[in-house]
Design an enzyme around this catalytic site. Structure first.
Site, mmCIF file in Angstrom:
data_model
loop_
_atom_site.group_PDB
_atom_site.id
_atom_site.type_symbol
_atom_site.label_atom_id
_atom_site.label_comp_id
_atom_site.label_asym_id
_atom_site.label_seq_id
_atom_site.Cartn_x
_atom_site.Cartn_y
_atom_site.Cartn_z
ATOM 1 N N GLN A 1 0.825 -1.214 0.000
ATOM 2 C CA GLN A 1 0.000 0.000 0.000
ATOM 3 C C GLN A 1 0.866 1.273 0.000
ATOM 4 O O GLN A 1 0.452 2.320 0.484
ATOM 5 C CB GLN A 1 -0.965 -0.011 1.180
ATOM 6 C CG GLN A 1 -2.133 -0.977 0.995
ATOM 7 C CD GLN A 1 -3.017 -0.622 -0.212
ATOM 8 O OE1 GLN A 1 -3.080 0.529 -0.640
ATOM 9 N NE2 GLN A 1 -3.687 -1.623 -0.763
ATOM 10 N N SER A 2 2.060 1.181 -0.559
ATOM 11 C CA SER A 2 2.981 2.319 -0.565
ATOM 12 C C SER A 2 2.489 3.472 -1.456
ATOM 13 O O SER A 2 2.178 3.276 -2.637
ATOM 14 C CB SER A 2 4.339 1.824 -1.075
ATOM 15 O OG SER A 2 5.141 2.902 -1.514
#
Ligand SMILES: *Cc1c(COP(=O)(O)O)cnc(C)c1O
Length: 330
Positions: free
Chosen positions: A74-75
């Protein structure tokens, strides 16, 4: 502060510097402002675009045709790298921590839409991911490609230089609006590169502003070491050795992380609601909501309400949707 670093333009102008009049009145703080680095032009925006201007400038200068980076699935950094690389005409491979990618939503969904090649690497940590990125780069070279590796968070001397220029942008805006220097600036700290760039800028202009870095990941001591390490790296890159340490009046906090990095905290979620209801501005549950919770807590604890305070919004909006179940009230 002008350097000859090649820059690939991603931001066409200054990001907004705005007063938070309603929230300021609610808190009894005379002067409360926000710097909107969430309002940047690609794929929901965020702080990584300022780093990517210089990182992609370097990649294009070196004749690379492939960007390899990574982070958590989820960067925000991964999402913005793909968007920026697409604009620059470069392909992107993303190396994610862990054995599986998890649900395809939020940033991961955007990575897919943007067309990156995604790898679940089984590796963990910045160093573990860097080792995997190097392996992928060797594999790419064997295929005749010219890869450019961007470490986790885009924090290199060159990338963090984007936040030295951001500091100069703030100084210019502040002077145009005839505002005195801010006493305190609050900012979310992940890898520490953003704060490192801002603090180097502050040191160079000798402005009497104190930073309040809210860690969302590592403990205070380790965060301080990392920020100072990035500051030294950056100062070497720009040949300004004297500017390379946080000031004794700066402060870092690690008590707003909550359970751990990547998991929303009750105080962060409350801060998201407070800003949204007072100002119509959204922060996220993983970085900026926790940083805002830290600012609210610190301001509630000080008797001095005449301070001039700035919150530096670094983006992260897609995480609101990834963590809907933690945020929604049924
Ligand atoms: C990456 C990120 C940060 C932290 O930036 P660092 O330079 O890694 O400290 C803060 N906020 C958001 C929304 C981010 O994506």
């Amino acid at each position: 502060m002008k350097n000859a670093f090649p820059r690939y333009p991603l931001l066409s102008g200054d990001t907004p510097l705005m007063p938070l009049a309603n929230l300021g009145a609610e808190l009894g703080v005379a002067s409360l402002w926000i710097k909107r680095d969430d309002v940047t032009e690609l794929a929901f925006g965020g702080n990584k675009l300022r780093k990517l201007e210089y990182l992609l400038g370097q990649a294009l200068d070196e004749g690379c045709d492939l960007v390899i980076t990574g982070g958590s699935p989820q960067s925000n950094h991964a999402r913005l790298t793909v968007a920026a690389a697409n604009k620059a005409g470069l392909e992107t491979w993303l190396c994610f921590a862990g054995e599986r990618l998890g649900d395809v939503q939020g940033n991961l969904l955007l990575d897919q839409l943007l067309g990156a090649k995604l790898f679940a690497t089984g590796a963990y940590g910045s160093d573990g991911l860097l080792a995997v990125m190097r392996e992928k780069a060797f594999a790419a070279e064997r295929l005749g490609r010219k890869p450019f590796i961007i470490p986790v968070g885009g924090s290199t001397g060159r990338g963090d230089y984007g936040y030295v220029t951001a500091w100069y942008e703030l100084e210019r805006q502040r002077q145009q609006q005839e505002l005195p220097p801010f006493d305190e600036i609050y900012v979310a700290v992940g890898t520490g590169g953003t704060l490192a760039g801002l603090a180097v800028g502050r040191n160079l202009t000798q402005t009497p502003t104190r930073f309040r870095g809210i860690s969302v990941w590592q403990e205070r001591e380790q965060t301080e070491q990392e920020v100072n390490r990035f500051m030294r790296q950056l100062c070497k890159e720009i040949n300004q050795p004297a500017a390379s340490e946080l000031a004794p009046t700066d402060a870092l906090f690690d008590q707003y992380i909550g359970r751990k990095y990547g998991t929303p905290s009750p105080a962060g979620n409350e801060a998201i609601r407070k800003l949204a209801r007072a100002e119509g501005i959204l922060v996220d549950p993983i970085y900026t909501g926790k940083a805002l919770a830290g600012m609210l807590d610190q301001l509630a604890k000080t008797a001095d309400k005449s301070k001039r305070v700035l919150f530096w919004h670094t983006g992260g909006a897609p995480a609101l949707f990834t963590h809907a179940s933690s945020l929604a009230r049924m």
